[in-house]
Design a protein around this motif. Structure first.
Motif, PDB file in Angstrom:
ATOM      1  N   LYS A 114       0.818  -1.224   0.000  1.00  9.48           N
ATOM      2  CA  LYS A 114       0.000   0.000   0.000  1.00  9.48           C
ATOM      3  C   LYS A 114       0.849   1.270   0.000  1.00  9.48           C
ATOM      4  N   PRO A 116      -0.904   2.810  -3.456  1.00 13.06           N
ATOM      5  CA  PRO A 116      -2.002   3.129  -2.530  1.00 13.06           C
ATOM      6  C   PRO A 116      -3.386   2.680  -2.993  1.00 13.06           C
ATOM      7  N   THR A 117      -3.579   2.489  -4.298  1.00 15.84           N
ATOM      8  CA  THR A 117      -4.904   2.114  -4.794  1.00 15.84           C
ATOM      9  C   THR A 117      -5.112   0.605  -4.877  1.00 15.84           C
ATOM     10  N   SER A 176      -6.204  -3.048  -4.064  1.00 17.47           N
ATOM     11  CA  SER A 176      -7.250  -3.599  -3.207  1.00 17.47           C
ATOM     12  C   SER A 176      -6.881  -5.028  -2.844  1.00 17.47           C
ATOM     13  N   LYS A 216      -5.116  -1.769 -10.155  1.00 21.04           N
ATOM     14  CA  LYS A 216      -5.796  -1.103 -11.270  1.00 21.04           C
ATOM     15  C   LYS A 216      -4.744  -0.460 -12.153  1.00 21.04           C
ATOM     16  N   ASP A 224      -3.252   2.117 -14.464  1.00 15.59           N
ATOM     17  CA  ASP A 224      -3.445   3.552 -14.598  1.00 15.59           C
ATOM     18  C   ASP A 224      -3.924   3.917 -15.996  1.00 15.59           C
TER      19      ASP A 224
END
Length: 86
Positions: free
Chosen positions: A42, A46-47, A49, A59, A61
């Motif tokens: 993280k 940071p994104t 999951s 995800k 970018d």
């Protein structure tokens, strides 16, 4: 970390030049990092999951795609299990 399943990344790289750049940067970062915990991931992504304790979803970018992985912190292995275009 050792990145396994790299061959699955080809479909994302074909979506756009931005996604290809992101995938190359992501795989390079995974190759050179040492993650010992979820917190380590993280801090770098940071994104990310984490639907279960070993499955992590990144995800891509600038496009509607994700990379699903299983991460083994003891063995320092990241296994790509799926690449999905949403």
């Amino acid at each position: 970390m050792k990145l396994l399943g790299r061959n699955l990344l080809g479909d994302i790289g074909n979506l756009s030049s931005t996604s290809k750049t992101w995938v190359n940067a992501w795989s390079t970062e995974v190759d050179t990092c040492i993650w010992r915990s979820i917190q380590d991931i993280k801090e770098q992504f940071p994104t990310v999951s984490c639907p279960t304790d070993r499955v992590f979803v990144f995800k891509v970018d600038e496009c509607n795609a994700i990379i699903e992985t299983i991460i083994d912190f003891n063995e320092l292995v990241v296994l790509i299990i799926a690449v999905k275009v949403l």
